[in-house]
Write an enzyme that holds these catalytic residues in place. Structure first.
Site, PDB file in Angstrom:
ATOM      1  N   GLU A  82    -101.124  18.814 -72.730  1.00 45.78           N
ATOM      2  CA  GLU A  82    -101.731  17.317 -72.622  1.00 45.78           C
ATOM      3  C   GLU A  82    -101.097  16.302 -72.786  1.00 45.78           C
ATOM      4  O   GLU A  82    -101.162  15.232 -73.710  1.00 45.78           O
ATOM      5  CB  GLU A  82    -102.522  17.533 -74.241  1.00 45.78           C
ATOM      6  CG  GLU A  82    -103.098  19.050 -74.407  1.00 45.78           C
ATOM      7  CD  GLU A  82    -104.347  19.026 -74.070  1.00 45.78           C
ATOM      8  OE1 GLU A  82    -104.766  17.937 -73.865  1.00 45.78           O
ATOM      9  OE2 GLU A  82    -104.745  20.127 -73.907  1.00 45.78           O
ATOM     10  N   TYR A 172    -117.076  19.499 -73.549  1.00 49.28           N
ATOM     11  CA  TYR A 172    -116.878  18.932 -71.960  1.00 49.28           C
ATOM     12  C   TYR A 172    -116.875  20.093 -70.828  1.00 49.28           C
ATOM     13  O   TYR A 172    -117.536  21.137 -71.089  1.00 49.28           O
ATOM     14  CB  TYR A 172    -115.314  18.794 -71.855  1.00 49.28           C
ATOM     15  CG  TYR A 172    -114.998  17.340 -72.723  1.00 49.28           C
ATOM     16  CD1 TYR A 172    -115.255  16.092 -72.123  1.00 49.28           C
ATOM     17  CD2 TYR A 172    -114.560  17.485 -73.936  1.00 49.28           C
ATOM     18  CE1 TYR A 172    -114.712  14.739 -73.027  1.00 49.28           C
ATOM     19  CE2 TYR A 172    -114.042  16.472 -74.914  1.00 49.28           C
ATOM     20  CZ  TYR A 172    -114.389  15.048 -74.010  1.00 49.28           C
ATOM     21  OH  TYR A 172    -114.088  13.861 -74.727  1.00 49.28           O
TER      22      TYR A 172
END
Length: 183
Positions: A82, A172
């Site tokens: 991330e 998403y």
């Protein structure tokens, strides 16, 4: 010579899986690694790197206060999941960790958000990384996915909002450029 690596892709391309595999490879050779993930990402539990394929692992977390130069012990490699959530200062610290201390740093993350805007951490990784690699994924139309689309609970596209909204497949979708602009 150690390098700062940036491995980026659209959603669902296997970034976390690749990170876990690299950690396994180092450890299988008896070498110690340090793994981090963003503290704000709690999709699979706090302090967890989790692959959608199933493997997961407890790791250290980073947030805006993390100082990678002071936090990283002597290890063979630093792995960051991330990485789009890194600050610009943190990317500079990771670059210094590789260049000055000789510790390879491999960062995995998204290049851009659901609006096609770069994340600050990703922009600096693209500027400072010694080695950049795109991990491939495909759009529903079959073309290479390079973008991310945010959707609501009914699957309808959302075009505005905060840059960061933590979510997975329910929120998403990956898309090629054509579908990103057509949708």
């Amino acid at each position: 010579m150690a390098k700062l690596y940036f491995r980026y892709s659209a959603m669902n391309a296997g970034k976390s899986t690749a990170l876990l595999q690299v950690a396994h490879n180092y450890e299988e050779q008896g070498q110690q690694v340090k793994l981090y993930t963003a503290a704000i990402d709690s999709r699979y539990g706090v302090g967890q790197v989790t692959s959608r394929l199933g493997p997961q692992r407890e790791v250290d977390m980073f947030d805006g206060a993390t100082d990678f130069l002071n936090d990283a012990p002597r290890v063979a490699c630093v792995l960051v999941d991330e990485a789009q959530f890194l600050s610009t200062a943190q990317v500079q610290q990771l670059h210094q960790l590789a260049q000055i201390r000789g510790v390879p740093v491999i960062c995995y993350g998204l290049r851009s958000d659901f609006r096609g805007e770069p994340f600050p951490g990703s922009a600096y990784l693209l500027a400072l990384a010694d080695d950049i690699e795109e991990l491939k994924n495909i759009c529903t139309c079959g073309k290479k996915a390079t973008m991310n689309i945010r959707v609501d609970g009914q699957g309808k596209r959302i075009r505005e909002g905060e840059q960061v909204s933590i979510g997975g497949n329910e929120q998403y979708r990956q898309a090629c450029g054509r579908c990103f602009y057509a949708g």
